[in-house]
Design a protein around this motif. Sequence first.
Motif, short mmCIF file in Angstrom:
data_model
loop_
_atom_site.label_atom_id
_atom_site.label_comp_id
_atom_site.label_asym_id
_atom_site.label_seq_id
_atom_site.Cartn_x
_atom_site.Cartn_y
_atom_site.Cartn_z
N PRO A 50 0.84 -1.23 0.00
CA PRO A 50 0.00 0.00 0.00
C PRO A 50 0.87 1.27 0.00
CG PRO A 50 -0.65 -1.68 1.66
CD PRO A 50 0.78 -1.88 1.23
N GLU A 51 0.49 2.28 -0.13
CA GLU A 51 1.39 3.38 -0.47
C GLU A 51 1.32 4.51 0.56
OE1 GLU A 51 2.84 1.25 -3.32
OE2 GLU A 51 3.58 3.22 -2.80
N GLY A 52 2.14 5.52 0.37
CA GLY A 52 2.28 6.58 1.36
C GLY A 52 1.01 7.38 1.57
N PHE A 111 -8.83 2.61 -1.17
CA PHE A 111 -9.43 1.99 -2.35
C PHE A 111 -8.37 1.47 -3.30
CE2 PHE A 111 -10.76 2.47 -6.78
CZ PHE A 111 -11.86 1.60 -6.81
N VAL A 112 -7.39 2.31 -3.60
CA VAL A 112 -6.34 1.90 -4.54
C VAL A 112 -5.56 0.70 -4.00
CG1 VAL A 112 -4.17 2.61 -5.65
CG2 VAL A 112 -6.12 4.17 -5.60
N ARG A 129 -6.52 -1.66 -2.01
CA ARG A 129 -7.30 -2.90 -2.06
C ARG A 129 -7.42 -3.41 -3.49
NH1 ARG A 129 -6.26 -5.66 1.23
NH2 ARG A 129 -4.55 -4.21 1.37
N VAL A 130 -7.62 -2.51 -4.45
CA VAL A 130 -7.74 -2.95 -5.84
C VAL A 130 -6.45 -3.60 -6.32
CG1 VAL A 130 -7.98 -2.14 -8.23
CG2 VAL A 130 -9.54 -1.30 -6.45
N ILE A 131 -5.31 -2.95 -6.09
CA ILE A 131 -4.06 -3.50 -6.60
C ILE A 131 -3.63 -4.73 -5.82
CG2 ILE A 131 -3.35 -1.22 -7.41
CD1 ILE A 131 -1.39 -1.08 -5.10
N ARG A 132 -4.15 -4.90 -4.62
CA ARG A 132 -3.80 -6.09 -3.84
C ARG A 132 -4.66 -7.30 -4.24
NH1 ARG A 132 -2.17 -10.03 -2.42
NH2 ARG A 132 -1.74 -10.84 -0.33
N LEU A 133 -5.93 -7.08 -4.51
CA LEU A 133 -6.84 -8.19 -4.71
C LEU A 133 -6.96 -8.66 -6.16
CD1 LEU A 133 -9.84 -7.27 -2.38
CD2 LEU A 133 -8.02 -8.91 -1.94
N TYR A 134 -7.03 -7.72 -7.09
CA TYR A 134 -7.48 -8.10 -8.43
C TYR A 134 -6.44 -8.78 -9.32
CZ TYR A 134 -12.20 -6.36 -8.04
OH TYR A 134 -13.51 -6.21 -7.68
N PRO A 135 -5.17 -8.39 -9.38
CA PRO A 135 -4.27 -9.04 -10.34
C PRO A 135 -4.20 -10.56 -10.19
CG PRO A 135 -3.29 -7.01 -9.54
CD PRO A 135 -4.53 -7.23 -8.72
N ALA A 136 -3.95 -11.05 -9.00
CA ALA A 136 -3.88 -12.50 -8.78
C ALA A 136 -5.25 -13.15 -8.97
CB ALA A 136 -3.33 -12.81 -7.40
N VAL A 184 1.32 -6.11 -12.72
CA VAL A 184 -0.05 -5.62 -12.95
C VAL A 184 -0.45 -4.62 -11.88
CG1 VAL A 184 -2.47 -6.30 -13.15
CG2 VAL A 184 -0.70 -7.74 -14.17
N ALA A 185 -0.03 -4.86 -10.64
CA ALA A 185 -0.34 -3.92 -9.56
C ALA A 185 0.28 -2.56 -9.83
CB ALA A 185 0.14 -4.48 -8.22
N ARG A 186 1.51 -2.54 -10.34
CA ARG A 186 2.16 -1.26 -10.66
C ARG A 186 1.38 -0.51 -11.73
NH1 ARG A 186 7.13 -4.19 -9.88
NH2 ARG A 186 7.19 -4.72 -12.09
N LEU A 187 0.94 -1.23 -12.76
CA LEU A 187 0.18 -0.59 -13.83
C LEU A 187 -1.16 -0.08 -13.32
CD1 LEU A 187 0.84 -3.08 -16.79
CD2 LEU A 187 1.78 -0.78 -16.49
N LEU A 188 -1.84 -0.89 -12.50
CA LEU A 188 -3.12 -0.47 -11.95
C LEU A 188 -2.96 0.76 -11.07
CD1 LEU A 188 -4.97 -3.78 -10.93
CD2 LEU A 188 -5.70 -2.11 -12.64
N LYS A 189 -1.94 0.77 -10.25
CA LYS A 189 -1.73 1.90 -9.35
C LYS A 189 -1.46 3.18 -10.13
CE LYS A 189 0.78 3.60 -5.35
NZ LYS A 189 0.77 4.95 -5.92
#
Length: 410
Positions: free
Chosen positions: A12-14, A138-139, A141-148, A388-393
């Motif tokens: 998760p990010e700053g 929100f961001v 959770r999306v990048i954590r859950l969806y790619p895998a 994919v998480a990097r691209l989504l973020k």
Amino acid sequence: MVRAADNGTVAPEGAEVRTSQPLPPLAIVPPGGRRPAPSSTSESGKPAPRGKRPGGGRLYVIDGIRILAALMVAAHHYAGTWRADRPGNPIWDRPVSDIMPTVFRFASYGWIGVEIFFVISGFVICMSCWGRTPRQFFVSRVIRLYPAYWFGVLFTTAVLVAVPGVWERLRLREILLNLTMLQSGSAVPNVDGVYWTLWSELRFYLLFLVVVAMGLTYRRVVVFCCVWGAAAMLAPISDLHLLELVANPEGAWYFIAGLALYLMHRFGQDLLLWGILAMAWLMGQLELGDRIDQVEHVSGWRGSVAIFTVFLLFMVAVALGYTDRIRWKWLVTAGAMTYPLYLIHYAAGTALIARLHDTMDPRLLLAALIGAFLLLGYLIHRLVERPVARLLKKGLDTSFARLRAADKRT
């Protein structure tokens, strides 16, 4: 043939850190003599890194618990369910208790790994969201859950096409809707039965987002636990389907236990937090019994409650800092494999057991299959989740920046 949606057993990010102190320093010193950190800032006055105890280090042991819970669930699905223990079942062709009685006896309790996941989720979500904005929550959770998850849906579908006979493949429209992770809200079956836990997770995130939007403080999280717990107790007798859907009485108290444990970790123990945890245990033991009676049918209530109780006591030790000295780097990698392993192991794994169970010793087959899925989980983490998480973020951050810019122009 059995529909994949008929079975299922799971994190998760700053950000701008709020400088107001939500709780005065507690005078209680946990056994062991180490006083809990009083605020979200380090001794230097700078915000403490997320996911770390102020003055402490990363909770490596949480990663270890996660991978252990995932292995428990996998063993249960392969060799401990009542479906696998029926005569002529499509997985082993005969009762697994006849093939591997000792393995079955232990694996029959592995479903408790799901409840362990829920408790850990409450703990980790509260920890990672402290000081964050709703957008950042929100961001993350999306990048954590969806790619895998997207990979898991496509991988499982491909395996069930290639190895039919155990699970019925869903229609294309149902498979496509599964990519949203919202299929349970539309009464559409899951591609893999284990995805039912994601529906519980999503409802928890939606509720907790309200507290994140208000700003996380000790008081607000405690109030949230009490209000949600009350709603979860009332929902089953209310005859209000919407309340039962939102309150999630089957999973609520496990998440609440995790939240209370994190407050212990951050602010120290007190009677109120012990009371919330005790209530979570009391409600949890009832839910464990209901699940045995209605779903599992293979394990005993006393053994299940004993395992859950030992886990909660261990989590108390984690919260109070007794495990801080455990800093094995490999646990981070093991923890990273947990979510992909959970997503891909069940439907695909049981289909492969049905095809291969006559080709080798069943214990060797279990070990080989779990090892293979662990390796695949690691590859998914490195080759799918990360990029994919990097691209989504990047895309989501750009989208939210445009929203802010548009608001300023109007």
